[in-house]
Structures are given as C-alpha cells and as structure tokens.
Design an enzyme around this catalytic site. Structure first.
Site, short mmCIF file in Angstrom:
data_model
loop_
_atom_site.label_atom_id
_atom_site.label_comp_id
_atom_site.label_asym_id
_atom_site.label_seq_id
_atom_site.Cartn_x
_atom_site.Cartn_y
_atom_site.Cartn_z
N ASP A 17 -23.29 -16.65 23.32
CA ASP A 17 -22.70 -16.81 21.99
C ASP A 17 -22.78 -15.55 21.13
O ASP A 17 -22.88 -15.63 19.90
CB ASP A 17 -23.36 -18.00 21.24
N LYS A 20 -18.42 -12.79 22.42
CA LYS A 20 -17.65 -12.17 23.51
C LYS A 20 -16.15 -12.47 23.37
O LYS A 20 -15.32 -11.57 23.53
CB LYS A 20 -18.16 -12.68 24.87
N GLY A 44 -18.25 -21.34 25.59
CA GLY A 44 -17.41 -21.68 24.44
C GLY A 44 -17.15 -20.38 23.71
O GLY A 44 -18.05 -19.84 23.07
N HIS A 45 -15.96 -19.83 23.88
CA HIS A 45 -15.63 -18.53 23.31
C HIS A 45 -14.65 -18.71 22.16
O HIS A 45 -13.53 -19.19 22.36
CB HIS A 45 -15.06 -17.59 24.40
N GLN A 227 -21.83 -16.68 29.05
CA GLN A 227 -23.28 -16.76 28.82
C GLN A 227 -23.82 -15.38 28.43
O GLN A 227 -23.09 -14.61 27.83
CB GLN A 227 -24.02 -17.32 30.06
P1 GDP Z 1 -19.13 -16.22 22.62
O1 GDP Z 1 -19.55 -17.42 23.39
O2 GDP Z 1 -19.93 -15.01 22.95
O3 GDP Z 1 -17.66 -15.95 22.69
O4 GDP Z 1 -19.46 -16.56 21.09
P2 GDP Z 1 -19.20 -17.97 20.33
O5 GDP Z 1 -17.76 -18.11 20.06
O6 GDP Z 1 -19.88 -19.08 21.04
O7 GDP Z 1 -20.05 -17.73 19.01
C1 GDP Z 1 -19.77 -16.70 18.14
C2 GDP Z 1 -19.45 -17.31 16.76
O8 GDP Z 1 -19.52 -16.30 15.78
C3 GDP Z 1 -18.04 -17.87 16.66
O9 GDP Z 1 -18.05 -18.95 15.78
C4 GDP Z 1 -17.25 -16.70 16.10
O10 GDP Z 1 -16.10 -17.11 15.38
C5 GDP Z 1 -18.25 -16.10 15.17
N1 GDP Z 1 -18.18 -14.64 14.98
C6 GDP Z 1 -17.82 -13.67 15.88
N2 GDP Z 1 -17.99 -12.46 15.34
C7 GDP Z 1 -18.44 -12.64 14.09
C8 GDP Z 1 -18.84 -11.75 13.04
O11 GDP Z 1 -18.83 -10.53 13.17
N3 GDP Z 1 -19.28 -12.32 11.89
C9 GDP Z 1 -19.36 -13.68 11.71
N4 GDP Z 1 -19.80 -14.13 10.56
N5 GDP Z 1 -19.00 -14.53 12.68
C10 GDP Z 1 -18.57 -14.02 13.85
P1 IMO Z 2 -21.14 -18.63 26.12
O1 IMO Z 2 -20.26 -18.09 27.20
C1 IMO Z 2 -25.09 -20.19 25.04
C2 IMO Z 2 -27.26 -22.43 28.15
C3 IMO Z 2 -27.48 -23.92 27.92
C4 IMO Z 2 -28.78 -24.11 28.66
C5 IMO Z 2 -28.65 -23.17 29.85
C6 IMO Z 2 -28.17 -23.85 31.13
O2 IMO Z 2 -20.41 -19.42 25.10
O3 IMO Z 2 -22.01 -17.56 25.55
P2 IMO Z 2 -25.82 -24.83 31.92
O4 IMO Z 2 -24.96 -25.90 31.33
O5 IMO Z 2 -25.15 -23.52 32.05
O6 IMO Z 2 -26.48 -25.26 33.19
O7 IMO Z 2 -27.02 -24.66 30.85
O8 IMO Z 2 -27.69 -22.18 29.47
N1 IMO Z 2 -25.84 -21.99 28.06
C7 IMO Z 2 -25.33 -21.30 27.03
N2 IMO Z 2 -25.87 -20.91 25.86
N3 IMO Z 2 -23.83 -19.81 25.34
C8 IMO Z 2 -23.27 -20.17 26.51
O9 IMO Z 2 -22.06 -19.71 26.91
C9 IMO Z 2 -24.00 -20.97 27.41
N4 IMO Z 2 -23.76 -21.50 28.63
C10 IMO Z 2 -24.89 -22.11 29.01
O10 IMO Z 2 -27.59 -24.21 26.55
O11 IMO Z 2 -29.85 -23.64 27.87
MG MG Z 3 -20.20 -19.41 23.09
#
Ligand code: GDP
Ligand code: IMO
Ligand code: MG
Length: 425
Positions: A17, A20, A44-45, A227
């Site tokens: 998270d 990416k 979840g991107h 991840q």
């Molecule tokens: P990913 O899994 O690495 O793609 O990241 P996620 O989407 O799970 O989580 C990142 C969260 O931060 C999302 O809700 C994005 O919309 C938000 N986000 C990304 N970059 C920024 C930033 O520079 N500032 C803020 N405030 N939010 C951001």
């Molecule tokens: P993105 O791509 C954050 C964590 C789960 C759990 C562990 C194992 O959005 O960054 P799994 O279901 O993969 O067997 O769970 O990994 N986990 C993540 N945490 N971002 C993710 O993906 C994750 N994908 C798995 O919460 O601790």
């Molecule tokens: Mg994510």
C-alpha cells in the site's frame, strides 16, 4: 527513462500500500507495455484522476493511459469471478479491455475452495493467524509449488473434469481441517464458472514469448509489483508474509525475462509506514500520532477496508529493501500526510533485546526497539504545489537526509492521491 528494450520494475519497499498503483499510472506514458508479475486480488491499487477513483486488484494499473497493452504474467494468481467483476466495472466506466489485456496461460487459477482453505488455515492457526486478505492466495501458490495447480491454459481443454478433480482434493483437505462452513458456496461457484466463461473473451498468451518479443523489438516494459518487500515470502517478516516473491527477482520468474534485461528499479516508499494484518512492525505507533497518521492518510485497506497499522518511517527496514531489490531510485509517497506535524521521526537504528544497537535488519524483528532521529516539521500545505522549488526548506532537508542515509536518489515526490499531485525532481 528506458527506451532500449529494457524492463523497468516498480515495487513496494515496505508492507504494501505504498502507492504503487498511482505511480504506475503516472509513469505509463513513458512505456509501451505494463505488466503484473506476482500476487493476485490480495492487491488493491488505487488511482485517482479527473475526479474519479479506481481500485485495481488483478488488472495492471497501466490500463488507463493511451490504450496500451497490459499483460497479466505467469507469476500472478487469478480468481475468475473477481477478475470478471473488476473488468466489467472498468468496461462500464468506459475503459475497454478485451483487446489490450493479455493473460498468461501459465498464470494459476484461484478456486473457490482455495478461498475456503485460506479461511480454514487461518482458523487453525488461531492467535498466530497471518491476517490474510482471505482471497485464497496462500493455498493457490501452495498448489502451484506442490505441482497441483490449475492454470489459465487449462481452461482451453477438459476444464470441467480438471476442476472437479481439484475440487475433490480440496474437499478432503477441508474435511481434515474440520471445516464445515459451506454457506453460499454453490452461488460463489456458479459466479466463478461464469467468470471462467467471461475470461475466454480475452487473449490467453504465452506471455514469456510475447514479453521477450516486445523487448527484441526495442520497446519498453514497466513491471508493476504488488504487496511490498517486507511481505516477500523469502525476505519479509516470515511467517507474516504473502506467498509470492514480491522482490525484483520475482519479475524474472513471474514473467520469464533474464535479470540482464532489468533497467531501473523504482522503490516506492511512504514518508511514514503502514501494515495490514498481523506480524512485527518495529515503528508502529499506538498513540495519538498513530491515529493522526491513519486519519490524515486515510489508512484503511483498499481490499478489505481493514484499519491499517501506522508508524514512523523505518530507514533500517528500507535500507534492507533497497539492498534486496537493487533499487536505483526512490519515489516518496504521501509526504503531504506529514504537512501538519510539529516533529517528524525516522528510525535510524534498532535496539535489540540484549541491549545492543544495530543498523542491519535482524532475523527476528519481534521485540526490537526503534532508535529515532527527529526532524522539525515543515508545517506547510504542499498539496497544491506544482514544482520542487516550492518545497519548504525543512522538507528539502528531510529529503536530503533520506537520500544520504538510504544512499539512493529520490526522483519523484507525491503530494496527494491525484495523478496531478506528483512532483518530478
Ligand atoms: P498500492 O497498493 O501500493 O497501490 O497503494 P494503495 O492504493 O493500497 O494505497 C495508497 C493510498 O494512498 C490510496 O488511497 C491512494 O489514493 C493514496 N495516495 C497515493 N499517493 C498519495 C499521496 O501522495 N498523498 C496522499 N494523501 N494519498 C496518496
Ligand atoms: P498491495 O499490492 C498490504 C498482507 C495481508 C496479510 C499478508 C498475507 O495493495 O500493496 P495474503 O492474502 O496475501 O495471503 O495475506 O499480506 N497483504 C497486503 N498488505 N497491501 C497488499 O497489497 C497486500 N497483500 C497482502 O494483509 O498480512
Ligand atoms: Mg494496496
């Protein structure tokens, strides 16, 4: 940027998270093709642009810019029902996919029974549970490694027969685990089979050939990691990890490319740190500051909605991730979340249980105490900035310290979730 037929890899350096998805979307115009190489719908991107927000789980984040080909590689695990939901939503919102989203025949299928096994294994672990996303990731990769998997290519021949045999084997395993909760299973299975039918409308490809042909023709590829490095099955905080290689090497095995094809390695890091699920997290904050990070950063899971655990940035952990991945440049995310903080901290050493100090990530992370360096906050709203020269001096200083400590340049700073809130340094 890469235009010589090389592959650049973008990956998370913390516990996932990091942001990416946003950065892949921003960088897509510089590439011909975007690919995913591991993970599955546990990811979840999130992307935001033109007032719209999208969360992608199995589909690469390059799907929105310029009608480019996106590929789901052999290292990915796919759940047909979830894939169908995600793809249909995108098509409904005006993003046609069928021609330009290619799926590797060697990618493995997550069956409904894999999701039950995921829940059953977690239940059996009791207090020691991993806190998985419940998407069947572990059991699907387990079947892959134990040579029992069902692949996308299997859809093309005698699929029902193969499915039934795998399901029967899983049912025996569930029985042995004492699992009795099959509520709603028939409905899920029906949607899953519909998903298999829906998937047949996409190009199933020999992605290793396709990808190497793309490279031979001088085109460039961006690989989107899922991840984060601390969730890698080899190098993460085992056993509290996911079941794939999230590190740069995973792009080679998850796509079928030689290591000499890899060019830039983009390391994505938040200006603080978060983690979902169980497991050690040395800089975790349980106080008001942790709550402030969660509230300001909207730190709730994009897939499960779970509260993310929050803490200060951990430079010992980051140095380790940079080393394992061969990171060539850093991308600093969510720095705006720290805009109102009086003081900012960064972990620069660990105190081990025996009282000694170390700057190397130890085998056992549980129980280590972070040693912090403090920085004055910049106390400036940066979310509307458009160029580096607008950064306050305190933020410049912070970036400089990070670059020196991590011995890696920061090339992009993200100051908000929108595609436009991105400053190239
Ligand atoms: P990913 O899994 O690495 O793609 O990241 P996620 O989407 O799970 O989580 C990142 C969260 O931060 C999302 O809700 C994005 O919309 C938000 N986000 C990304 N970059 C920024 C930033 O520079 N500032 C803020 N405030 N939010 C951001
Ligand atoms: P993105 O791509 C954050 C964590 C789960 C759990 C562990 C194992 O959005 O960054 P799994 O279901 O993969 O067997 O769970 O990994 N986990 C993540 N945490 N971002 C993710 O993906 C994750 N994908 C798995 O919460 O601790
Ligand atoms: Mg994510």
């Amino acid at each position: 940027m890469n235009t010589t037929g090389k592959v650049d890899v973008l990956l998370g350096l913390q516990w996932g998270d990091e942001g990416k998805g946003k950065v892949v979307d921003v960088l897509t115009p510089n590439y011909d093709v975007v690919v995913r190489f591991q993970g599955g719908p546990n990811a979840g991107h999130t992307l935001e642009f033109e007032g719209q927000k999208y969360v992608l789980r199995s589909i690469p984040s390059g799907i929105f810019q310029g009608g480019k080909v996106n590929i789901i590689g052999n290292g990915v695990v796919l759940a047909p029902d979830l894939f169908m939901g995600e793809a249909k939503d995108l098509e409904k919102s005006g993003h046609p996919l069928k021609e330009r989203l290619h799926i590797s025949k060697k990618a493995h299928l997550i069956m409904p029974t894999h999701r039950l096994l995921d829940r059953a294994y977690e239940a059996a672990k009791g207090k020691a549970k991993v806190g998985t996303t419940g998407k069947g990731i572990g059991p699907t990769y387990t079947d892959k490694i134990s040579r029992n998997g069902l692949r996308v290519g299997d859809i093309l021949e005698n699929f029902q027969e193969k499915y039934a045999a795998h399901k029967a084997r899983h049912m025996k395993m569930l029985e042995a685990l004492g699992w009795t909760d099959f509520e709603g299973f028939d409905e899920v299975e029906k949607t899953w089979m519909e998903g298999v039918g829906y998937m047949r409308q996409f190009h199933f490809v020999d992605s290793e050939h396709e990808i190497n042909n793309i490279l031979r023709s001088g085109k460039s590829i961006l690989c989107e990691g899922a991840q984060g490095t601390m969730l890698d099955v080899d190098f993460g905080s085992y056993p509290f990890v996911t079941s794939s290689n999230t590190v740069c090497a995973g792009a080679c095995t998850g796509l079928g490319i030689g290591p000499n094809k890899i060019g830039e390695v983009y390391g994505i890091m938040k200006a603080y740190c978060t983690r979902v699920g169980a497991g050690p997290f040395p800089t975790e904050l349980f106080d008001e500051t942790g709550k402030m990070l969660r509230d300001l950063g909207h730190e709730y899971g994009a897939v499960t909605g779970r509260e993310r655990r929050c803490g200060w940035v951990d430079l010992i952990q980051l140095r380790y991730s940079i080393m394992i991945n061969g990171v060539t440049q850093l991308i600093l995310m969510k720095s705006d979340v720290l805009d109102s903080f009086e003081t900012i901290k960064a972990c620069v050493a660990y105190k081990l249980k025996d009282g000694s100090l170390t700057e190397e990530l130890p085998y056992e992370l549980e129980g280590v105490e972070p040693v912090y360096k403090e920085f004055p906050g910049w106390k400036t709203d940066m979310t509307k900035f458009t160029e580096q020269s607008q950064f306050p001096q305190a933020f410049h200083n912070y970036i400089k310290f990070l670059e020196d400590f991590l011995e890696t340049p920061i090339k992009i700073v993200s100051i908000g979730p929108d595609r436009d809130q991105t400053i190239i340094l």
